[in-house]
Enzyme design. Structure first.
Site, short mmCIF file in Angstrom:
data_model
loop_
_atom_site.label_atom_id
_atom_site.label_comp_id
_atom_site.label_asym_id
_atom_site.label_seq_id
_atom_site.Cartn_x
_atom_site.Cartn_y
_atom_site.Cartn_z
N SER A 1 0.84 -1.19 -0.05
CA SER A 1 -0.01 -0.02 -0.02
C SER A 1 0.74 1.30 0.00
CB SER A 1 -0.96 -0.23 1.21
OG SER A 1 -0.41 -0.26 2.47
N GLU B 1 -9.38 -9.32 3.92
CA GLU B 1 -9.83 -7.91 3.44
C GLU B 1 -11.28 -7.92 2.89
OE1 GLU B 1 -6.68 -5.65 1.71
OE2 GLU B 1 -7.98 -4.01 1.22
N ASP C 1 5.51 -7.27 2.54
CA ASP C 1 4.46 -7.73 1.51
C ASP C 1 5.52 -8.09 0.20
OD1 ASP C 1 1.97 -7.79 1.33
OD2 ASP C 1 1.52 -5.78 0.96
O1 KIV Z 1 -0.43 -3.47 1.64
C1 KIV Z 1 -1.14 -3.38 2.58
O2 KIV Z 1 -0.92 -2.28 3.17
C2 KIV Z 1 -1.96 -4.51 2.87
C3 KIV Z 1 -3.08 -3.91 3.84
C4 KIV Z 1 -4.29 -3.59 3.22
C5 KIV Z 1 -3.38 -5.35 4.37
O3 KIV Z 1 -1.94 -5.52 2.08
#
Ligand code: KIV
Length: 277
Positions: free
Chosen positions: A46, A183, A84
Site C-alpha cells: 500500500s 480484507e 509484502d
Molecule cells: O499493503 C497493505 O497495506 C495491505 C493491507 C491493506 C492489509 O496489504
C-alpha cells in the site's frame, strides 16, 4: 517489550487475545509503533499508493519494498515486521517465490513475508515455508489483482464466493501460513473463517470476530485523502494540522518573522568580518 513470535500469535488466538497490526513505511512511524507496543508492523505494498502517490499497488517493485522495510526494521527493533511481496514477483515458479521471499528477509530484514492469493498460491506458499520463511496469506479483496476483481469491492458476498474463500483459507493453512489477512468481506464470513482455522486471521474490513486487526497508517491519521474505505477508523486528522503549520511557516519566512534570535548562531562579530565585506 520483547518482539512477539508466530508461536505467540498462535497462542494469542487460542487465548482470545486480539492481535493489533498497523502499516508503516519509514523509521519515525515505526519508532512510534514500537513505543505504542503495536504487536506487528506490516510494510504493505500500500506504500505505493499512500507514500509514493500511485493509483494502485500493481507497479510496486522489490526495490521499493526493500527500501521501505529497512528503515521500519531499524525504527522498531522490538516489533514483529511483515514485508509484502509485490505483485508479479512470485507468480512464475516455486523457485522464484522462494528467491523473492528470501531477498525480502535478507535485504529488508523483516520477520516474515505476506503474499496475496488463494489456492493458486498454495504450492508456492508451501515452498517458501519449507525454505524456512514464515508466510502470512491475504484473501478477500486482494489489491494486487484489483483489475481482475473489477474494483475495490467487498468480496465473498454470495454463498458460492464465501465457500471459495473458506476453502482457500483452509488450503492456505494446509500450505503452512502462520496467519491470514482477510480484507473487505462480510463480518459473518470473517467469523466463520476465523472459527474454522487454527491460525490467526487478521481482518481489515472483515468485522469484529477476526483474531486481530490491521489498518493502514495513512488512513488512520487522515493522511491519504483520495479515498477512505468504510472499514477505517480515524484516530487523528493530521493533514489539516500539517497544512496549517506549513502555511504559518510560509508566512513567517515571507514576513521575516522566522528565523528569530533564538534560531541563529553567534561566534563571530560583524566587526571581525568587516575586512571580508
Ligand atoms: O499493503 C497493505 O497495506 C495491505 C493491507 C491493506 C492489509 O496489504
Amino acid at each position: 517489550m520483547a518482539k512477539l513470535t508466530i508461536q505467540k500469535f498462535t497462542e494469542m488466538k487460542a487465548q482470545g487475545s486480539k492481535i493489533c497490526i498497523a502499516t508503516a513505511y519509514d523509521y519515525p512511524t515505526a519508532a512510534l509503533m514500537n513505543k505504542a507496543e503495536i504487536d506487528a508492523i506490516l510494510v504493505g505494498d500500500s506504500l505505493f499508493m499512500t507514500v509514493l502517490g500511485n493509483d494502485s499497488t500493481v507497479a510496486c517493485t522489490m526495490e521499493d519494498m526493500i527500501h521501505h522495510i529497512k528503515p521500519v526494521v531499524k525504527g522498531a527493533p522490538d516489533t514483529y515486521v511483515i514485508g509484502d511481496m509485490p505483485f508479479g514477483s512470485y507468480n512464475i515458479s516455486k523457485e522464484q517465490a522462494i528467491e523473492i521471499a528470501t531477498r525480502l528477509m535478507k535485504e529488508g530484514g523483516c520477520d516474515c513475508v505476506k503474499l496475496e492469493g488463494g489456492r493458486e498460491m498454495a504450492e508456492k506458499i508451501k515452498a517458501i515455508v519449507d525454505a524456512g520463511i514464515p508466510v502470512m496469506g491475504h484473501l478477500g479483496l486482494t489489491p494486487q489483482t484489483v483489475s481482475k476483481l473489477g474494483g475495490y469491492k467487498v468480496q465473498g458476498k454470495n454463498i458460492e464466493a464465501a465457500k471459495v474463500l473458506l476453502e482457500d483459507a483452509l488450503l492456505l493453512q494446509e500450505a503452512g501460513v502462520w496467519s491470514i489477512t482477510l480484507e473487505a468481506i462480510p463480518e459473518q464470513l470473517g467469523k466463520l473463517i476465523t472459527e474454522k482455522l487454527s491460525v490467526p486471521t487478521i481482518g481489515i474490513g472483515a468485522g469484529r470476530y477476526c483474531d486481530g486487526q490491521v489498518l493502514v497508517f495513512h488512513d488512520m491519521f487522515g493522511l491519504y485523502e483520495k479515498f477512505v474505505p468504510k472499514f477505517v477508523k480515524q484516530y487523528g486528522n493530521l493533514a489539516p494540522e500539517i497544512l496549517k503549520g506549513l502555511q504559518e511557516y510560509r508566512k513567517d519566512v515571507k514576513e521575516q518573522t522566522f528565523p528569530e534570535d533564538k534560531h541563529t548562531f553567534g561566534g563571530i562579530s560583524e566587526e571581525e568580518l568587516k575586512d571580508l565585506w
